[in-house]
Design a protein around this motif. Sequence first.
Motif, PDB file in Angstrom:
ATOM      1  N   SER A 215       0.822  -1.207   0.000  1.00 33.07           N
ATOM      2  CA  SER A 215       0.000   0.000   0.000  1.00 33.07           C
ATOM      3  C   SER A 215       0.854   1.254   0.000  1.00 33.07           C
ATOM      4  N   ALA A 216       1.965   1.214   0.733  1.00 31.04           N
ATOM      5  CA  ALA A 216       2.859   2.368   0.743  1.00 31.04           C
ATOM      6  C   ALA A 216       3.440   2.615  -0.649  1.00 31.04           C
ATOM      7  N   ILE A 217       3.881   1.549  -1.307  1.00 32.72           N
ATOM      8  CA  ILE A 217       4.472   1.678  -2.645  1.00 32.72           C
ATOM      9  C   ILE A 217       3.429   2.138  -3.654  1.00 32.72           C
ATOM     10  N   LEU A 218       2.292   1.455  -3.654  1.00 36.94           N
ATOM     11  CA  LEU A 218       1.266   1.753  -4.650  1.00 36.94           C
ATOM     12  C   LEU A 218       0.561   3.073  -4.362  1.00 36.94           C
ATOM     13  N   GLY A 219       0.433   3.427  -3.082  1.00 33.53           N
ATOM     14  CA  GLY A 219      -0.186   4.703  -2.749  1.00 33.53           C
ATOM     15  C   GLY A 219       0.619   5.872  -3.272  1.00 33.53           C
ATOM     16  N   VAL A 220       1.929   5.827  -3.062  1.00 31.90           N
ATOM     17  CA  VAL A 220       2.799   6.886  -3.587  1.00 31.90           C
ATOM     18  C   VAL A 220       2.760   6.902  -5.118  1.00 31.90           C
ATOM     19  N   PHE A 221       2.775   5.712  -5.708  1.00 30.22           N
ATOM     20  CA  PHE A 221       2.737   5.625  -7.176  1.00 30.22           C
ATOM     21  C   PHE A 221       1.453   6.220  -7.736  1.00 30.22           C
ATOM     22  N   MET A 222       0.300   5.875  -7.130  1.00 27.30           N
ATOM     23  CA  MET A 222      -0.968   6.365  -7.645  1.00 27.30           C
ATOM     24  C   MET A 222      -1.108   7.868  -7.458  1.00 27.30           C
ATOM     25  N   CYS A 223      -0.674   8.385  -6.301  1.00 27.74           N
ATOM     26  CA  CYS A 223      -0.751   9.832  -6.083  1.00 27.74           C
ATOM     27  C   CYS A 223       0.120  10.574  -7.087  1.00 27.74           C
ATOM     28  N   ALA A 224       1.340  10.066  -7.310  1.00 29.13           N
ATOM     29  CA  ALA A 224       2.239  10.705  -8.283  1.00 29.13           C
ATOM     30  C   ALA A 224       1.658  10.624  -9.688  1.00 29.13           C
ATOM     31  N   LEU A 225       1.082   9.477 -10.045  1.00 29.51           N
ATOM     32  CA  LEU A 225       0.506   9.305 -11.374  1.00 29.51           C
ATOM     33  C   LEU A 225      -0.630  10.292 -11.613  1.00 29.51           C
ATOM     34  N   ILE A 226      -1.499  10.438 -10.640  1.00 29.67           N
ATOM     35  CA  ILE A 226      -2.650  11.337 -10.803  1.00 29.67           C
ATOM     36  C   ILE A 226      -2.203  12.794 -10.839  1.00 29.67           C
ATOM     37  N   LEU A 227      -1.193  13.152 -10.059  1.00 29.56           N
ATOM     38  CA  LEU A 227      -0.662  14.510 -10.121  1.00 29.56           C
ATOM     39  C   LEU A 227      -0.053  14.804 -11.494  1.00 29.56           C
ATOM     40  N   ILE A 228       0.638  13.816 -12.056  1.00 28.19           N
ATOM     41  CA  ILE A 228       1.204  13.984 -13.398  1.00 28.19           C
ATOM     42  C   ILE A 228       0.090  14.111 -14.435  1.00 28.19           C
ATOM     43  N   CYS A 229      -0.937  13.276 -14.298  1.00 31.64           N
ATOM     44  CA  CYS A 229      -2.085  13.374 -15.212  1.00 31.64           C
ATOM     45  C   CYS A 229      -2.713  14.757 -15.146  1.00 31.64           C
ATOM     46  N   ARG A 230      -2.852  15.284 -13.951  1.00 35.09           N
ATOM     47  CA  ARG A 230      -3.445  16.619 -13.794  1.00 35.09           C
ATOM     48  C   ARG A 230      -2.582  17.680 -14.468  1.00 35.09           C
ATOM     49  N   HIS A 231      -1.287  17.556 -14.333  1.00 33.66           N
ATOM     50  CA  HIS A 231      -0.383  18.546 -14.909  1.00 33.66           C
ATOM     51  C   HIS A 231      -0.467  18.564 -16.435  1.00 33.66           C
ATOM     52  N   PHE A 232      -0.586  17.367 -17.041  1.00 31.81           N
ATOM     53  CA  PHE A 232      -0.620  17.267 -18.499  1.00 31.81           C
ATOM     54  C   PHE A 232      -2.039  17.214 -19.058  1.00 31.81           C
ATOM     55  N   GLN A 233      -3.027  17.579 -18.228  1.00 30.54           N
ATOM     56  CA  GLN A 233      -4.426  17.648 -18.669  1.00 30.54           C
ATOM     57  C   GLN A 233      -4.947  16.306 -19.201  1.00 30.54           C
ATOM     58  N   VAL A 234      -4.546  15.205 -18.552  1.00 26.42           N
ATOM     59  CA  VAL A 234      -5.059  13.869 -18.859  1.00 26.42           C
ATOM     60  C   VAL A 234      -6.034  13.493 -17.752  1.00 26.42           C
ATOM     61  N   ASN A 235      -7.186  12.988 -18.131  1.00 29.65           N
ATOM     62  CA  ASN A 235      -8.191  12.627 -17.140  1.00 29.65           C
ATOM     63  C   ASN A 235      -7.764  11.361 -16.404  1.00 29.65           C
ATOM     64  N   PRO A 236      -7.410  11.431 -15.118  1.00 29.86           N
ATOM     65  CA  PRO A 236      -6.952  10.236 -14.401  1.00 29.86           C
ATOM     66  C   PRO A 236      -8.028   9.178 -14.239  1.00 29.86           C
ATOM     67  N   ASP A 237      -9.297   9.554 -14.362  1.00 28.99           N
ATOM     68  CA  ASP A 237     -10.368   8.557 -14.301  1.00 28.99           C
ATOM     69  C   ASP A 237     -10.195   7.481 -15.364  1.00 28.99           C
ATOM     70  N   ASN A 238      -9.556   7.831 -16.482  1.00 30.06           N
ATOM     71  CA  ASN A 238      -9.431   6.908 -17.601  1.00 30.06           C
ATOM     72  C   ASN A 238      -8.295   5.910 -17.442  1.00 30.06           C
ATOM     73  N   ILE A 239      -7.358   6.158 -16.527  1.00 28.56           N
ATOM     74  CA  ILE A 239      -6.173   5.292 -16.460  1.00 28.56           C
ATOM     75  C   ILE A 239      -5.847   4.803 -15.048  1.00 28.56           C
ATOM     76  N   ALA A 240      -6.312   5.478 -14.018  1.00 24.47           N
ATOM     77  CA  ALA A 240      -5.842   5.188 -12.661  1.00 24.47           C
ATOM     78  C   ALA A 240      -6.309   3.822 -12.151  1.00 24.47           C
ATOM     79  N   CYS A 241      -7.591   3.504 -12.292  1.00 26.38           N
ATOM     80  CA  CYS A 241      -8.118   2.258 -11.740  1.00 26.38           C
ATOM     81  C   CYS A 241      -7.488   1.008 -12.352  1.00 26.38           C
ATOM     82  N   PRO A 242      -7.364   0.907 -13.694  1.00 28.20           N
ATOM     83  CA  PRO A 242      -6.704  -0.288 -14.253  1.00 28.20           C
ATOM     84  C   PRO A 242      -5.265  -0.452 -13.792  1.00 28.20           C
TER      85      PRO A 242
END
Length: 485
Positions: A215-242
Amino acid sequence: MAPLVSTKNDYIELSSTLNEDDEPPDMRQQEQQQLAYPMGHKRSASIHRNSMEALLEEANDLTPQDDDLAKTSVTTTRPKHLIFQSLPSLIVSLVGLIVAGVLMDEYQHWDVFLKTPELFILLPILLNLKGNLEMILASRFSTSANMGDLDYGPVRRSLVIGNLALLQVQALVAGAMAGLASFALGLITRPDSISSYYESVYMTCSSMVSASFSSAILGVFMCALILICRHFQVNPDNIACPLASATGDIVTLILLAGCAVVLQNHMESLLSTFVFLVMLSLVPLFGFVVWKNKHLKDLLFVGWTPIVCAMVISSLAGVVLEQYVEKYKGVALLTPVLIGVAGNLGSIYASRISTCLHQDTHENYTSVERVLFLMNIPVQFVFLVIIWGFDMGQLDYNFWFFFTYILVSLICTFICLKIGKWMTIGFWKMGYDPDNYVIPYLTASIDVLGTVLLVITFSLLTSSGANDMSAPGNMQTSSLDNASR
């Protein structure tokens, strides 16, 4: 007015349309955020709902300089955007499901799993619980990103720290539940086996450690991924769950195997007890961090019911799978991918709808459902090519096998999309935040449905003579029965 002045410089724009003056959101945005957060057990009854006519009128009145601002608050519904963003993550999740299956097949020959068969009972329970936790985090954090709450420094830091602490609380409790449940089921299924206190603590400790670290590894990964998606105007709803689902299974499997190997050498000592007490003491520590977080405080005591219910529902799928895994070829290989891909597509849809409901914007249901439904075909085609190319599962690859499998996968995907839509809207109307409730029920339901449909399909193929799906041992039994007749 003093609070507004003192917080002016605390807001940091994260999206690509940077605010050079570093201004806080206007009063309207503040009102929307206060209504949306904290997103706990019940939503605020005073949520402001704009009519669709007002939204369309406002969109038509946008000036060119307002266009970028609109992009940060409205969910993208164009089919090409959905395909380009979701399809790669679905392919990655497919590879993750296959790798997880290969790892599970490899682990059954390890000495630690042979000496402690309860670990095989623990695997599906732990993976189900952990998968739901990470997908809930992905859905909830994606909503925060699309709401614009991650664009401002203090709110972003508070949400990241709070979500990671909450995930640790949930993972530690879920890990303890999974470990104790697997040990209890082991006593029921193997009443003649000799079990001890040390073995029960060993199972629980291995489960909690692997759940916490993953959870620690994946939690940091998911938070970083969604922040990157937000920065590049990519909807994280489309990629985060899979991605959360795929990476979660692999990381949890590897960590569980590692913990089991290390602790097995000291099973008869007090090492497992000491580690268990240390992990247990972390629950109130992380719980205190969540309690002090005004954005996530309410989530500390809610959302447990769907997680536990999902575990019970998924156990029904495990019962069906256990009864037929030795009767039909390929059940163990095909079932995780069949239900995994359908569940990921349904989770994407549910996450998008939840974001739109929080934003009070409109989702093009027909278009999104059609795109997600058809997206299942290339993903399953890639899977079939992989297992056919490597001759996995000792299956008889003929036309009827490919046709029926694709047909079942389409049925599962269609039902999963519809259930995801109805559940999300239903929980919202009842006053519950869908981000915290829908995904566990959705994935558990499709686990049972997909497993039952696949078993029925294999039975029909075998009985009709279109394709003999019987396992080698079962084929010999059938031949003897026919000879005796």
